[in-house]
Design a protein around this motif. Structure first.
Motif, PDB file in Angstrom:
ATOM      1  N   GLU A  31      34.396 -40.715  88.835  1.00 38.74           N
ATOM      2  CA  GLU A  31      34.787 -39.184  88.453  1.00 38.74           C
ATOM      3  C   GLU A  31      36.301 -38.937  88.569  1.00 38.74           C
ATOM      4  O   GLU A  31      36.610 -37.855  87.822  1.00 38.74           O
ATOM      5  CB  GLU A  31      33.874 -38.409  89.081  1.00 38.74           C
ATOM      6  CG  GLU A  31      32.419 -38.539  89.312  1.00 38.74           C
ATOM      7  CD  GLU A  31      31.900 -39.485  90.262  1.00 38.74           C
ATOM      8  OE1 GLU A  31      32.840 -40.061  90.887  1.00 38.74           O
ATOM      9  OE2 GLU A  31      30.635 -39.285  90.535  1.00 38.74           O
ATOM     10  N   PRO A  46      38.474 -32.954  87.412  1.00 36.55           N
ATOM     11  CA  PRO A  46      37.129 -32.502  87.452  1.00 36.55           C
ATOM     12  C   PRO A  46      36.756 -32.171  86.024  1.00 36.55           C
ATOM     13  O   PRO A  46      37.608 -31.201  85.391  1.00 36.55           O
ATOM     14  CB  PRO A  46      36.678 -31.573  88.501  1.00 36.55           C
ATOM     15  CG  PRO A  46      37.998 -31.627  89.162  1.00 36.55           C
ATOM     16  CD  PRO A  46      39.212 -32.123  88.337  1.00 36.55           C
ATOM     17  N   ALA A  48      33.901 -30.114  83.232  1.00 39.91           N
ATOM     18  CA  ALA A  48      32.750 -29.184  83.289  1.00 39.91           C
ATOM     19  C   ALA A  48      31.561 -29.806  83.099  1.00 39.91           C
ATOM     20  O   ALA A  48      31.435 -30.984  82.410  1.00 39.91           O
ATOM     21  CB  ALA A  48      32.961 -28.120  82.387  1.00 39.91           C
ATOM     22  N   ASP A  49      30.374 -29.350  83.417  1.00 37.27           N
ATOM     23  CA  ASP A  49      29.278 -30.129  83.244  1.00 37.27           C
ATOM     24  C   ASP A  49      28.750 -30.361  81.722  1.00 37.27           C
ATOM     25  O   ASP A  49      29.084 -29.556  81.089  1.00 37.27           O
ATOM     26  CB  ASP A  49      27.939 -29.098  83.871  1.00 37.27           C
ATOM     27  CG  ASP A  49      27.965 -28.867  85.414  1.00 37.27           C
ATOM     28  OD1 ASP A  49      28.724 -29.744  86.151  1.00 37.27           O
ATOM     29  OD2 ASP A  49      27.469 -27.999  85.735  1.00 37.27           O
ATOM     30  N   GLY A  50      28.536 -31.716  81.681  1.00 38.66           N
ATOM     31  CA  GLY A  50      28.176 -32.227  80.281  1.00 38.66           C
ATOM     32  C   GLY A  50      29.563 -32.453  79.483  1.00 38.66           C
ATOM     33  O   GLY A  50      29.245 -32.978  78.485  1.00 38.66           O
ATOM     34  N   ARG A  51      30.571 -32.293  80.166  1.00 37.28           N
ATOM     35  CA  ARG A  51      31.808 -32.731  79.326  1.00 37.28           C
ATOM     36  C   ARG A  51      32.285 -34.182  80.093  1.00 37.28           C
ATOM     37  O   ARG A  51      32.430 -34.050  81.165  1.00 37.28           O
ATOM     38  CB  ARG A  51      32.685 -31.626  79.263  1.00 37.28           C
ATOM     39  CG  ARG A  51      31.960 -30.097  78.847  1.00 37.28           C
ATOM     40  CD  ARG A  51      33.019 -29.449  78.006  1.00 37.28           C
ATOM     41  NE  ARG A  51      33.754 -30.152  77.045  1.00 37.28           N
ATOM     42  CZ  ARG A  51      34.613 -29.552  76.394  1.00 37.28           C
ATOM     43  NH1 ARG A  51      34.831 -28.121  76.414  1.00 37.28           N
ATOM     44  NH2 ARG A  51      35.339 -30.056  75.523  1.00 37.28           N
ATOM     45  N   GLU A  52      33.075 -34.638  79.164  1.00 31.35           N
ATOM     46  CA  GLU A  52      33.783 -35.819  79.695  1.00 31.35           C
ATOM     47  C   GLU A  52      35.305 -35.290  80.083  1.00 31.35           C
ATOM     48  O   GLU A  52      36.044 -34.427  79.481  1.00 31.35           O
ATOM     49  CB  GLU A  52      33.919 -36.896  78.562  1.00 31.35           C
ATOM     50  CG  GLU A  52      34.717 -38.150  79.133  1.00 31.35           C
ATOM     51  CD  GLU A  52      34.017 -39.037  79.894  1.00 31.35           C
ATOM     52  OE1 GLU A  52      34.565 -39.912  80.835  1.00 31.35           O
ATOM     53  OE2 GLU A  52      32.777 -38.843  80.048  1.00 31.35           O
TER      54      GLU A  52
END
Length: 109
Positions: A31, A46, A48-52
């Motif tokens: 990550e 980092p 966001a959720d669901g993003r690369e």
């Protein structure tokens, strides 16, 4: 400084001139670290959720160290054969883990 509150204040960067491309860092913390097409490791912030997350390929680019990954990032710095991973305090840029760390992080206030 304790490991519990350190991560929001810590950032990591990689010196690609020293990177050996072994990928140990990407195995410990995918990550945070990723090998690019050139075979060298880079950091990524980092996502966001669901993003690369976007790979930060500029020399000296830093990414914050997320608290859940703090131990993995530290182990990456310790086990890196190229000794190219630097973890430092964001506030004053003092290295706390890595080849240029000047003191045991437990002693850094």
């Amino acid at each position: 400084m304790t490991a519990r509150n350190a991560s929001s204040d810590l950032e990591v960067w990689i010196d690609q001139d020293l990177c050996t491309g072994d990928g140990i860092c990407a195995q410990y913390a995918p990550e945070v670290f990723e090998l690019d097409i050139d075979g060298l490791a880079y950091v990524k912030p980092p996502a966001a959720d669901g993003r690369e997350a976007e790979l930060l390929t500029s020399p000296g680019a830093t990414a914050p160290v997320p608290l859940p990954l703090l131990r993995d990032v530290i182990e990456s710095a310790k086990d890196c054969p190229g000794e190219c991973i630097h973890v430092r305090r964001a506030a004053d840029k003092a290295e706390v883990y890595g080849p240029d760390a000047v003191a045991d992080p437990a002693d850094v206030s």
